[in-house]
Enzyme design. Sequence first.
Site, short mmCIF file in Angstrom:
data_model
loop_
_atom_site.label_atom_id
_atom_site.label_comp_id
_atom_site.label_asym_id
_atom_site.label_seq_id
_atom_site.Cartn_x
_atom_site.Cartn_y
_atom_site.Cartn_z
N GLU A 52 0.85 -1.20 0.00
CA GLU A 52 0.00 0.00 0.00
C GLU A 52 0.89 1.25 0.00
O GLU A 52 1.85 1.32 0.75
CB GLU A 52 -0.89 0.09 1.25
CG GLU A 52 -2.03 -0.88 1.35
CD GLU A 52 -2.85 -0.63 2.62
OE1 GLU A 52 -2.74 0.47 3.20
OE2 GLU A 52 -3.59 -1.54 3.02
N LYS A 76 -15.23 3.84 5.76
CA LYS A 76 -14.01 3.57 6.51
C LYS A 76 -13.99 4.44 7.76
O LYS A 76 -14.25 5.64 7.71
CB LYS A 76 -12.77 3.83 5.66
CG LYS A 76 -12.54 2.83 4.55
CD LYS A 76 -11.11 2.84 4.05
CE LYS A 76 -10.20 2.21 5.08
NZ LYS A 76 -8.81 2.05 4.57
N GLU A 128 -13.71 5.22 -0.15
CA GLU A 128 -14.58 4.28 0.60
C GLU A 128 -15.25 5.04 1.74
O GLU A 128 -14.61 5.40 2.73
CB GLU A 128 -13.75 3.12 1.14
CG GLU A 128 -13.07 2.30 0.04
CD GLU A 128 -12.10 1.28 0.58
OE1 GLU A 128 -12.55 0.29 1.18
OE2 GLU A 128 -10.87 1.48 0.40
N GLU A 136 -8.94 8.81 5.57
CA GLU A 136 -9.16 7.38 5.33
C GLU A 136 -10.22 7.13 4.28
O GLU A 136 -10.23 6.09 3.63
CB GLU A 136 -9.55 6.69 6.65
CG GLU A 136 -8.41 6.55 7.64
CD GLU A 136 -7.32 5.61 7.14
OE1 GLU A 136 -7.65 4.54 6.60
OE2 GLU A 136 -6.13 5.95 7.27
#
Length: 390
Positions: free
Chosen positions: A272, A329, A326, A335
């Site tokens: 990542e 999250k 997203e 995030e």
Amino acid sequence: MANLRSFMSTFSSYFKLLLLLLTISETFIQTCGSDFGINYGQIANNLPSPSRVAVLIKSLNVSRLKLYDADPNVLSAFSNSNVEFIIGLANENLQSMRDPSKAQSWVQQNVQPYLSQTKITCITVGNEVFNLNDTQLMMNLLPAMQSVYNALVNLGLSQQVTVTTAHSFNILSNSFPPSSGTFRQDLIPYIQPLLNFHAQTKSPFLINAYPFFAYKDNPKISLSYVLFQPNPGSIDPVTNLHYDNMLYAQIDAVYFAIKALGHTDIVVRISETGWPSKGDPDEIGATPENAEIYNSNLLKRIQQKQATPANPSVPIDIFVFALFNEDLKPGPASERNYGLYYPDGSPVYNIGLQGYLPEMVIESKSNVLSINFLIYSITFLVLCWELSRL
């Protein structure tokens, strides 16, 4: 008759030119494909279906995806797609995966049925386990990895599917200069046998590395240094190696930490890395401009097959985080804003990746169609002009 022969000769020449231009246009799209992987997280309630995502990924010419589970809908949607998958076992499954029979059952249900049509190349057992300060979870990690690996061996799959786990960069106690890279002392009893496992099974050591975190915590760090922009860089006083960006320094720090525990036979890959396009007020640097610069410069270096200063013969191997924003999250706003795309398929910012979702045509496909339409149109006009001269 002479005019007809002249027309046929001219038409033949233009037809050959047409085929050449069409071939070039298709080849251009293919060769602009990407050598990097993308993390496909699904902690959201507004994402497109896996079948539509499969079309998006194909249009991007991306050939590697990393999941955090083994979602059968995703694996089925990518049948015969030539996309390679890293699939995941969640942390909550580590306890049960210590049981060899349960591990084999999991592989038989989540890996084996898909291998004939979907390329599963790696299984991550747990994610950032050592970052959670859960002693029982840390004790479960290696036995779970061993059980999953042994299950693959028993099923004759260990040559095509590797087993590893992904770590937070926080497992290092020191990372600068890179040559002083060392693992946290309290984690060495867990990491040493883990490294032995990697060496024995020839599986990669995965690290989640985010220069954004370092910059957010210390904005005095040169922004150009963390965004791959021109800067004086830094020199490791021990190796005398020059680093022009933080990510490469972080990767080499991990290599040196592994070497300090006696291993030079393990490959480090970045599972990542990314940059958020939005964050909370105290998340300095989380802007779409910085995200665009970070990821676009990173992709250029990947496509150039660059390597780190301490490992010049090993091209960087990176999975960008993440495919979509997203919305579910937890944690700070950043995030929920690491995505390259919004859930509707539109790009969050422009980094040269051009793709499309079905029913939502974006740049790349329309550009290809426009080029081909233009070529056809010119050819048709030339043909009409030639006919008018007969």
